[in-house]
Design an enzyme around this catalytic site. Structure first.
Site, short mmCIF file in Angstrom:
data_model
loop_
_atom_site.label_atom_id
_atom_site.label_comp_id
_atom_site.label_asym_id
_atom_site.label_seq_id
_atom_site.Cartn_x
_atom_site.Cartn_y
_atom_site.Cartn_z
N LYS A 297 -2.40 -8.07 -7.82
CA LYS A 297 -3.36 -7.88 -6.52
C LYS A 297 -2.65 -7.10 -5.78
O LYS A 297 -1.62 -7.05 -5.11
CB LYS A 297 -3.13 -9.51 -5.68
CG LYS A 297 -4.34 -9.26 -4.67
CD LYS A 297 -4.08 -10.44 -3.66
CE LYS A 297 -3.04 -9.76 -2.63
NZ LYS A 297 -3.06 -8.58 -2.21
N PRO A 298 -3.29 -5.85 -6.12
CA PRO A 298 -3.00 -4.78 -5.09
C PRO A 298 -3.19 -4.86 -3.55
O PRO A 298 -4.05 -5.84 -3.47
CB PRO A 298 -3.66 -3.45 -5.53
CG PRO A 298 -5.01 -4.06 -6.33
CD PRO A 298 -4.67 -5.36 -6.87
N ALA A 299 -2.63 -4.22 -2.72
CA ALA A 299 -2.94 -4.36 -1.12
C ALA A 299 -4.40 -3.67 -1.10
O ALA A 299 -4.71 -2.89 -1.65
CB ALA A 299 -1.94 -3.39 -0.37
N CYS B 199 10.11 1.32 2.70
CA CYS B 199 11.01 0.14 2.85
C CYS B 199 12.57 0.87 2.83
O CYS B 199 13.26 0.24 3.58
CB CYS B 199 11.03 -1.03 1.79
SG CYS B 199 11.12 -0.32 0.24
N TRP C 181 0.77 -1.27 -0.01
CA TRP C 181 0.02 -0.06 0.17
C TRP C 181 1.06 1.17 0.05
O TRP C 181 0.29 2.39 -0.39
CB TRP C 181 -0.85 0.10 1.19
CG TRP C 181 -0.08 -0.18 2.57
CD1 TRP C 181 0.03 -1.42 3.07
CD2 TRP C 181 0.66 0.81 3.33
NE1 TRP C 181 0.81 -1.22 4.22
CE2 TRP C 181 0.87 -0.14 4.54
CE3 TRP C 181 0.91 2.04 3.31
CZ2 TRP C 181 1.83 0.62 5.39
CZ3 TRP C 181 1.67 2.74 4.10
CH2 TRP C 181 2.17 1.99 5.40
N GLU D 100 10.85 -8.27 -3.03
CA GLU D 100 11.18 -7.28 -2.41
C GLU D 100 10.74 -6.82 -1.16
O GLU D 100 9.50 -6.47 -0.79
CB GLU D 100 10.77 -5.87 -3.36
CG GLU D 100 11.37 -5.96 -4.67
CD GLU D 100 13.00 -5.47 -4.71
OE1 GLU D 100 13.28 -5.06 -3.85
OE2 GLU D 100 13.45 -5.77 -6.04
N LEU D 101 11.49 -7.07 0.06
CA LEU D 101 10.71 -7.26 1.45
C LEU D 101 11.20 -5.81 2.17
O LEU D 101 11.63 -4.87 1.79
CB LEU D 101 11.42 -8.61 1.96
CG LEU D 101 10.86 -9.88 1.14
CD1 LEU D 101 11.36 -10.88 1.58
CD2 LEU D 101 9.32 -9.74 0.70
N GLU E 213 11.52 -2.41 11.66
CA GLU E 213 10.99 -1.43 10.86
C GLU E 213 10.03 -0.52 11.60
O GLU E 213 8.89 -0.93 11.99
CB GLU E 213 10.26 -1.86 9.66
CG GLU E 213 11.02 -2.26 8.30
CD GLU E 213 10.24 -2.66 7.35
OE1 GLU E 213 9.70 -3.34 7.25
OE2 GLU E 213 10.36 -1.81 6.26
P1 NAD Z 1 2.46 -6.81 3.84
O1 NAD Z 1 3.55 -8.00 3.80
O2 NAD Z 1 1.50 -6.91 4.98
O3 NAD Z 1 1.49 -6.92 2.48
C1 NAD Z 1 1.82 -6.80 1.14
C2 NAD Z 1 0.61 -7.48 0.36
O4 NAD Z 1 0.40 -8.78 0.62
C3 NAD Z 1 -0.68 -6.89 0.38
O5 NAD Z 1 -1.26 -6.92 -0.99
C4 NAD Z 1 -1.37 -7.71 1.43
O6 NAD Z 1 -2.92 -7.74 1.28
C5 NAD Z 1 -0.91 -9.01 0.81
N1 NAD Z 1 -0.68 -10.19 1.83
C6 NAD Z 1 -0.62 -10.19 3.25
N2 NAD Z 1 -0.76 -11.38 3.88
C7 NAD Z 1 -0.85 -12.27 2.78
C8 NAD Z 1 -0.71 -13.54 2.80
N3 NAD Z 1 -0.49 -14.31 3.91
N4 NAD Z 1 -0.81 -14.30 1.49
C9 NAD Z 1 -0.73 -13.61 0.44
N5 NAD Z 1 -0.80 -12.31 0.19
C10 NAD Z 1 -1.03 -11.55 1.60
O7 NAD Z 1 3.16 -5.58 3.60
P2 NAD Z 1 2.37 -4.07 3.60
O8 NAD Z 1 2.29 -3.52 5.16
O9 NAD Z 1 1.47 -3.87 2.70
O10 NAD Z 1 3.69 -2.99 3.07
C11 NAD Z 1 4.85 -2.57 3.92
C12 NAD Z 1 5.94 -3.50 3.86
O11 NAD Z 1 6.41 -3.59 2.51
C13 NAD Z 1 7.17 -3.06 4.72
O12 NAD Z 1 7.75 -4.23 5.33
C14 NAD Z 1 8.23 -2.58 3.66
O13 NAD Z 1 9.31 -2.48 3.88
C15 NAD Z 1 7.64 -3.49 2.59
N6 NAD Z 1 8.04 -2.93 1.15
C16 NAD Z 1 9.36 -3.13 0.41
C17 NAD Z 1 9.68 -2.50 -0.70
C18 NAD Z 1 10.93 -3.06 -1.25
O14 NAD Z 1 10.97 -2.75 -2.60
N7 NAD Z 1 11.72 -3.82 -0.71
C19 NAD Z 1 8.79 -1.63 -1.07
C20 NAD Z 1 7.68 -1.34 -0.37
C21 NAD Z 1 7.43 -1.74 0.55
#
Ligand code: NAD
Length: 486
Positions: free
Chosen positions: A182-184, A292, A158, A258-259, A389
């Site tokens: 699949k967007p957030a 991130c 998101w 990308e975590l 984080e």
């Molecule tokens: P998140 O991992 O909670 O969610 C990301 C996506 O995964 C969302 O679309 C969510 O709906 C989905 N999701 C959640 N649980 C799932 C499951 N069990 N199975 C399938 N899909 C699932 O992350 P977030 O809170 O949306 O974003 C923030 C995180 O993203 C932070 O840790 C940030 O560092 C990371 N991030 C990394 C980068 C990068 O390029 N390294 C860029 C942006 C954000």
């Protein structure tokens, strides 16, 4: 200027499958919230697991025809998408501010940044190259070519609703792959708007499909388990990335991850302090601290730590917090109430363990999910926010005395996405490039992202690279052929 009601009146609300917006099979709906007001912004279709598989059917059906198009024509469609994005920049910027909260000026910045992936990969598509030459024995000719990897599942977070989508969709399309996106669930509108733009740019039906859902895990698992899927690309948190990697193992899927990050920001005693303070404010407070790449730990030489803390505090106290749609706002709301609670808990923990609170530190009364821009000094080693984080506008300073100690502190994390180093000593800068255990580094700058750069981390920050010359290879597989005779 586009108004919110004008924008929402024409906003697509359905799942985008096989070139059409449609209701989900369950008839359920998902409410998208505005984090600045706590009110429902819009109501859209909520996909079921069955809808996810229908989207994959469409991507599979379109795969061969799309792979057979010329690289030039794929590039031209991406370039057209870039042009349309410039024309529609007001709609995309306002959508992001409303559903995610970032100040409008930053949302326009994301339109620029996200758009650059369309332009960059429109240029990369015709440059997919191979090799041809004799084998070392001189008995055969070796041909190395690149093929699209096949149908892809792209999952985005998101915090950068447009750029994280274009950073995956553009290289996938350039390589000749079809996709399910699949967007957030917190920020699906930008991706729906983008699906409409891609259709207008000439992307054929089935090449890009978008499923919005409140049941991410339930909808994703059958897609990942489907043997027709060939690639999974995910941007999000490390815990979710680990779960997805386990699911991807059964199908031996190609994956890009990308975590999370826990970026160190090193300020040496020889740094240009003005430059370091400017860089710190960008690296920390861009996107309300929810990046991130956000600097998480400010590791500052003890001889300049007091002055650095004083200067950043003065600048932070001049920030304006409020809805991102208002003029002059630098700090918008956090994404939701949980994010505010987490920020408050991390600050309270650090203060209880001995950190000095220089400004901010508290949640702001609603409506909306706001947290004060905060500076903490002398954060002790056992504070939780040095390991987790923060994902909020909280700047945490840790003093150090020797270069060796600075490197040791910087690398003391399971993450390895990006590091920032401020020094005027060129030799020291080069030592830091070699010694910081990160995939990326900013040397005297506070933002490193660029469509032309290979973005990605090492250690638990992920696998693979997005953007740059490397980005398209995440969506290509190498084929080697041998022919007798040199
Ligand atoms: P998140 O991992 O909670 O969610 C990301 C996506 O995964 C969302 O679309 C969510 O709906 C989905 N999701 C959640 N649980 C799932 C499951 N069990 N199975 C399938 N899909 C699932 O992350 P977030 O809170 O949306 O974003 C923030 C995180 O993203 C932070 O840790 C940030 O560092 C990371 N991030 C990394 C980068 C990068 O390029 N390294 C860029 C942006 C954000």
């Amino acid at each position: 200027m586009l108004s919110q009601s004008e924008l929402l009146a024409t906003m697509p609300t359905g799942l985008y499958i096989d070139g059409a917006f449609r209701e989900g099979s369950s008839g359920r709906h998902l409410e998208v919230m505005n984090p600045a007001t706590g009110e429902v912004l819009h109501t859209i279709a909520d996909a079921s697991p069955a809808d996810g598989l229908v989207a994959l059917d469409a991507a599979v059906a379109a795969a061969d025809a799309w792979a057979a198009t010329s690289a030039r024509s794929r590039g031209e469609i991406l370039r057209k998408a870039f042009d349309l994005l410039q024309e529609r920049r007001d709609a995309f910027a306002l959508t992001m501010t409303l559903e995610m909260g970032k100040p409008l000026v930053e949302a326009y910045g994301e339109v620029n940044y996200g758009g650059e992936f369309l332009r960059w990969f429109s240029e990369e598509a015709p440059r997919i190259a191979g090799r041809y030459g004799p084998n070392p024995e001189g008995t055969g000719t070796m041909i190395v070519s690149q093929r699209p990897v096949g149908p892809c599942f792209l999952m985005t977070p998101w915090n950068f609703p447009l750029a994280m989508a274009t950073r995956k969709i553009a290289p996938a399309l350039a390589a000749g792959c079809t996709v399910v996106v699949k967007p957030a669930e917190l920020t699906p509108l930008t991706t729906l708007l983008f699906a409409q733009l891609l259709e207008d740019a000439g992307v054929p039906a089935g090449v890009v499909n978008v499923i919005t859902t409140s049941s991410s895990a339930e909808v994703s698992a059958p897609i990942i388990a489907d043997p027709r899927l060939r690639k999974l690309s995910f941007t999000g948190s490390t815990p979710v990335g680990r779960t997805l990697l386990r699911q991807a193992a059964d199908g031996v899927l190609r994956t890009s991850m990308e975590l999370g990050g826990n970026a160190p920001f090193l300020v040496f005693e020889d740094a240009d302090l003005d430059q370091a303070v400017d860089g710190a404010l960008l690296a920390k407070f861009r996107n309300i601290g929810q990046a991130c790449t956000a600097a998480n730990r400010f590791i500052v030489h003890e001889s300049v730590a007091g002055e650095f803390a004083h200067r950043v505090t003065e600048r932070v106290q001049a920030f304006r917090t409020g809805p991102g749609t208002e003029d002059g706002v630098t700090i918008g709301p956090l994404i939701d109430g949980r994010a505010v609670d987490k920020a408050a808990a991390l600050v309270d923990d650090a203060v209880a363990k001995g950190a000095r609170l220089l400004t901010g530190g508290r949640a702001i009364e609603g409506p909306g999910s706001f947290f004060e821009a905060t500076v903490l000094d002398r954060v002790p080693a056992d504070a939780d926010l040095l390991r987790e984080e923060i994902f909020a506008p909280v700047l945490a300073i840790v003093p150090f005395s020797t270069e060796e100690q600075a490197v040791q502190l910087a690398n003391d994390t399971e993450y390895g996405l990006v590091g920032y180093v401020f020094t005027q000593d060129l030799a020291r800068g080069h030592r830091m490039i070699a010694r910081l255990a990160t995939g990326m580094m900013g040397l005297n700058v506070g933002v490193v992202s660029n469509a032309a750069a290979p973005f990605g981390g090492i250690k638990q920050s992920g696998l693979g690279r997005e953007g740059g010359l490397e980005g398209i290879h995440e969506y290509l597989s190498t084929k080697y052929t041998l022919i007798p005779g040199a």
